[in-house]
Write a protein that holds these residues in place. Structure first.
Motif, PDB file in Angstrom:
ATOM      1  N   TYR A  45       0.759  -1.733  -0.218  1.00  0.00           N
ATOM      2  CA  TYR A  45       0.105  -0.344  -0.198  1.00  0.00           C
ATOM      3  C   TYR A  45       0.664   1.702   0.381  1.00  0.00           C
ATOM      4  O   TYR A  45       0.872   1.976   0.727  1.00  0.00           O
ATOM      5  CB  TYR A  45      -0.703  -0.141   1.159  1.00  0.00           C
ATOM      6  CG  TYR A  45      -1.920  -1.551   1.005  1.00  0.00           C
ATOM      7  CD1 TYR A  45      -2.489  -1.616   0.139  1.00  0.00           C
ATOM      8  CD2 TYR A  45      -1.734  -1.736   2.447  1.00  0.00           C
ATOM      9  CE1 TYR A  45      -3.532  -2.434   0.025  1.00  0.00           C
ATOM     10  CE2 TYR A  45      -2.636  -3.485   2.817  1.00  0.00           C
ATOM     11  CZ  TYR A  45      -3.374  -3.741   1.278  1.00  0.00           C
ATOM     12  OH  TYR A  45      -3.924  -4.271   1.262  1.00  0.00           O
ATOM     13  N   THR A  96      -8.491   1.057   3.704  1.00  0.00           N
ATOM     14  CA  THR A  96     -10.133   1.468   2.928  1.00  0.00           C
ATOM     15  C   THR A  96      -9.536   3.042   3.347  1.00  0.00           C
ATOM     16  O   THR A  96     -10.026   3.917   2.445  1.00  0.00           O
ATOM     17  CB  THR A  96     -11.520   1.021   3.608  1.00  0.00           C
ATOM     18  OG1 THR A  96     -11.020   1.012   5.130  1.00  0.00           O
ATOM     19  CG2 THR A  96     -11.460  -0.056   3.594  1.00  0.00           C
ATOM     20  N   PRO A 120      -7.624  -0.585  -3.336  1.00  0.00           N
ATOM     21  CA  PRO A 120      -8.949  -2.411  -2.392  1.00  0.00           C
ATOM     22  C   PRO A 120      -7.499  -2.950  -1.595  1.00  0.00           C
ATOM     23  O   PRO A 120      -6.398  -3.324  -1.807  1.00  0.00           O
ATOM     24  CB  PRO A 120      -8.272  -2.903  -4.169  1.00  0.00           C
ATOM     25  CG  PRO A 120      -7.449  -2.280  -4.553  1.00  0.00           C
ATOM     26  CD  PRO A 120      -7.691  -0.740  -4.196  1.00  0.00           C
ATOM     27  N   ASN A 121      -8.312  -4.295  -0.934  1.00  0.00           N
ATOM     28  CA  ASN A 121      -7.441  -4.906   0.059  1.00  0.00           C
ATOM     29  C   ASN A 121      -7.175  -5.691  -1.297  1.00  0.00           C
ATOM     30  O   ASN A 121      -7.410  -6.600  -2.150  1.00  0.00           O
ATOM     31  CB  ASN A 121      -8.332  -5.450   0.836  1.00  0.00           C
ATOM     32  CG  ASN A 121      -7.768  -6.041   1.976  1.00  0.00           C
ATOM     33  OD1 ASN A 121      -7.006  -7.059   2.107  1.00  0.00           O
ATOM     34  ND2 ASN A 121      -8.661  -5.902   3.368  1.00  0.00           N
ATOM     35  N   ASN A 122      -5.836  -6.497  -1.043  1.00  0.00           N
ATOM     36  CA  ASN A 122      -4.838  -7.200  -1.041  1.00  0.00           C
ATOM     37  C   ASN A 122      -5.025  -8.947  -0.792  1.00  0.00           C
ATOM     38  O   ASN A 122      -4.547  -9.489  -1.681  1.00  0.00           O
ATOM     39  CB  ASN A 122      -3.709  -7.370  -0.832  1.00  0.00           C
ATOM     40  CG  ASN A 122      -2.470  -6.012  -1.916  1.00  0.00           C
ATOM     41  OD1 ASN A 122      -3.139  -5.410  -3.185  1.00  0.00           O
ATOM     42  ND2 ASN A 122      -1.762  -5.072  -1.109  1.00  0.00           N
ATOM     43  N   ASN A 170      -7.527 -10.775  -1.435  1.00  0.00           N
ATOM     44  CA  ASN A 170      -8.589 -11.322  -2.209  1.00  0.00           C
ATOM     45  C   ASN A 170      -7.611 -11.988  -2.874  1.00  0.00           C
ATOM     46  O   ASN A 170      -8.269 -12.942  -4.011  1.00  0.00           O
ATOM     47  CB  ASN A 170      -9.562 -10.417  -3.239  1.00  0.00           C
ATOM     48  CG  ASN A 170     -10.541  -9.910  -1.989  1.00  0.00           C
ATOM     49  OD1 ASN A 170     -10.783 -10.496  -1.347  1.00  0.00           O
ATOM     50  ND2 ASN A 170     -11.253  -8.518  -2.260  1.00  0.00           N
ATOM     51  N   TYR A 171      -6.298 -10.640  -3.702  1.00  0.00           N
ATOM     52  CA  TYR A 171      -5.213 -11.316  -4.770  1.00  0.00           C
ATOM     53  C   TYR A 171      -4.146 -12.475  -3.998  1.00  0.00           C
ATOM     54  O   TYR A 171      -3.958 -13.502  -4.822  1.00  0.00           O
ATOM     55  CB  TYR A 171      -4.423 -10.440  -4.971  1.00  0.00           C
ATOM     56  CG  TYR A 171      -5.470  -9.404  -5.815  1.00  0.00           C
ATOM     57  CD1 TYR A 171      -5.914  -9.448  -7.113  1.00  0.00           C
ATOM     58  CD2 TYR A 171      -5.564  -7.779  -4.579  1.00  0.00           C
ATOM     59  CE1 TYR A 171      -6.632  -8.070  -7.253  1.00  0.00           C
ATOM     60  CE2 TYR A 171      -6.347  -6.993  -5.652  1.00  0.00           C
ATOM     61  CZ  TYR A 171      -6.740  -7.064  -6.762  1.00  0.00           C
ATOM     62  OH  TYR A 171      -7.151  -6.228  -7.271  1.00  0.00           O
TER      63      TYR A 171
END
Length: 154
Positions: free
Chosen positions: A49, A91, A96-98, A100-101
């Protein structure tokens, strides 16, 4: 996903077993490495981030390799261990939050490894990391480097 051992790896004084002999690695064929030629080690040494988000780039490269049915391992070193922090919430940064990746990477068959010393020096416990991250010792890291045919560092 592999289950994590219940105990933390011991601090290791590995001497020569933690030394990579680069002359042996130069010019070797994939068969000599003992792995398919499409297995790539992605080393992440920076947190996430930031202005230049190396973590996001690293996981995107890994997911692209896995989507093409190539092997990929993400090795978290130094501040890179922050990338796998379980409760990250960017947020407030509008990003976007990592997570999920990371979950996609693991679901596609990727492996995520964190160097024990990097993790403990940053005050992270095993429970602070995403499920599926394996903690490794320096000598295990050397073996990982030696068994992957290609590597990229972020």
């Amino acid at each position: 996903m592999a289950e994590l051992p219940e105990t933390e790896p011991e601090a290791e004084d590995c001497g020569d077993t933690c030394t990579i002999d680069l002359s042996k690695l130069k010019g070797r064929s994939p068969e000599e490495a003992g792995e398919p030629s499409d297995k790539t080690l992605i080393m992440l040494t920076r947190g996430t981030y930031g202005h230049h988000d190396d973590g996001f780039s690293a996981i995107q490269v890994g997911n692209a390799l896995l989507a093409e049915e190539a092997g990929a391992t993400l090795l978290l070193l130094d501040d890179g261990v922050y990338f796998a922090a379980r409760d990250q919430d960017p947020t407030a940064l509008g990003l976007p939050n990592n997570i999920n990746y990371i979950e996609d990477f693991l679901d596609l068959g990727g492996r995520i490894l964190a160097l024990a010393g990097s993790q403990t020096r940053r005050g992270l416990l095993r429970d602070d990391l995403v499920k599926g991250v394996d903690i490794i010792t320096p000598s295990q890291m050397v073996r990982e480097i030696e068994t992957h045919h290609a590597s990229v560092t972020f």
